[in-house]
Write a protein that holds these residues in place. Structure first.
Motif, PDB file in Angstrom:
ATOM      1  N   VAL A  21       0.810  -1.143   0.056  1.00  0.00           N
ATOM      2  CA  VAL A  21       0.067   0.067  -0.062  1.00  0.00           C
ATOM      3  C   VAL A  21       0.759   1.150   0.071  1.00  0.00           C
ATOM      4  O   VAL A  21       1.914   1.241   0.867  1.00  0.00           O
ATOM      5  CB  VAL A  21      -0.965  -0.001   1.264  1.00  0.00           C
ATOM      6  CG1 VAL A  21      -1.534   1.358   1.350  1.00  0.00           C
ATOM      7  CG2 VAL A  21      -1.788  -1.149   1.195  1.00  0.00           C
ATOM      8  N   SER A  29      -1.890   3.357  -8.610  1.00  0.00           N
ATOM      9  CA  SER A  29      -3.359   3.178  -9.250  1.00  0.00           C
ATOM     10  C   SER A  29      -3.367   2.330 -10.526  1.00  0.00           C
ATOM     11  O   SER A  29      -4.127   1.209 -10.749  1.00  0.00           O
ATOM     12  CB  SER A  29      -3.835   4.620  -9.318  1.00  0.00           C
ATOM     13  OG  SER A  29      -5.219   4.348  -9.686  1.00  0.00           O
ATOM     14  N   GLU A  38      -3.194   0.033  -3.854  1.00  0.00           N
ATOM     15  CA  GLU A  38      -4.028   0.872  -2.973  1.00  0.00           C
ATOM     16  C   GLU A  38      -3.217   2.063  -2.634  1.00  0.00           C
ATOM     17  O   GLU A  38      -2.096   1.943  -2.347  1.00  0.00           O
ATOM     18  CB  GLU A  38      -4.288  -0.017  -1.816  1.00  0.00           C
ATOM     19  CG  GLU A  38      -5.370   0.846  -0.843  1.00  0.00           C
ATOM     20  CD  GLU A  38      -5.586  -0.110   0.373  1.00  0.00           C
ATOM     21  OE1 GLU A  38      -6.078   0.609   1.473  1.00  0.00           O
ATOM     22  OE2 GLU A  38      -5.366  -1.147   0.266  1.00  0.00           O
ATOM     23  N   ASP A  66      -6.902   6.793  -2.995  1.00  0.00           N
ATOM     24  CA  ASP A  66      -8.128   5.826  -2.828  1.00  0.00           C
ATOM     25  C   ASP A  66      -8.673   6.067  -1.442  1.00  0.00           C
ATOM     26  O   ASP A  66      -9.794   6.196  -1.147  1.00  0.00           O
ATOM     27  CB  ASP A  66      -7.780   4.408  -2.723  1.00  0.00           C
ATOM     28  CG  ASP A  66      -7.198   3.992  -4.036  1.00  0.00           C
ATOM     29  OD1 ASP A  66      -7.990   4.220  -5.296  1.00  0.00           O
ATOM     30  OD2 ASP A  66      -6.297   3.223  -4.346  1.00  0.00           O
ATOM     31  N   THR A  67      -7.844   6.560  -0.431  1.00  0.00           N
ATOM     32  CA  THR A  67      -8.284   6.634   0.853  1.00  0.00           C
ATOM     33  C   THR A  67      -7.774   8.052   1.435  1.00  0.00           C
ATOM     34  O   THR A  67      -6.330   8.323   1.561  1.00  0.00           O
ATOM     35  CB  THR A  67      -7.851   5.770   1.843  1.00  0.00           C
ATOM     36  OG1 THR A  67      -8.229   4.501   1.410  1.00  0.00           O
ATOM     37  CG2 THR A  67      -8.355   6.106   3.286  1.00  0.00           C
TER      38      THR A  67
END
Length: 148
Positions: free
Chosen positions: A32, A50, A55, A73-74
């Motif tokens: 990640v 991406s 992630e 994403d977050t």
């Protein structure tokens, strides 16, 4: 596992391409990507991750999650300004530094405080940073540190 990628918020195309490659390589290995969530190295590394199906987490200096680049994403809004640099580094198990100015230098300091292994690609020459020449070497270094 998570790898924090830190670096300049305004970079030239060659640096952006190196960051994009780092993101792609990290994602291909299942890591990640954690970053500051804005532009420059942060956007490029998120784009690479991406594109490879990885992630991404952006820890923003602002209080608005919508400020994140389109590849995050977050998004984590902090409202802390540069004080969020500690959180960027703390949330990775290792660090890749690409280019960068004073903000990146502060993050490298936090990497030392939090005892994170650091690969440096065209960044500050400071103790604790393993200088590497390519995105592949950067990812190999942090992978060996994390999995070794």
């Amino acid at each position: 596992m998570r790898v924090s990628v830190i670096g300049g918020s305004r970079v030239d195309e060659a640096t952006a391409e190196r960051a994009r490659a780092v993101g792609r390589l990290l994602a291909e290995r299942g890591y990640v990507v954690v970053c500051g969530g804005l532009g420059g190295v942060m956007e490029a590394v998120c784009a690479g991750a991406s594109e490879a199906g990885g992630e991404t987490v952006g820890i923003l200096p602002t209080a608005d999650r919508r400020d994140a680049n389109e590849y995050v994403d977050t998004a984590v809004a902090t409202g802390l300004g540069h004080a969020r640099n500690a959180m960027v580094v703390m949330n990775g198990d290792a660090v890749v530094a690409i280019d960068g100015g004073a903000g990146t230098l502060s993050e490298l300091g936090f990497a030392g405080v939090f005892d994170r292994p650091v690969a440096g690609l065209g960044t500050h020459d400071v103790a604790g940073v393993e200088a590497v020449d390519t995105p592949e070497q950067a990812v190999d270094y942090v992978a060996a540190a994390l999995e070794g």
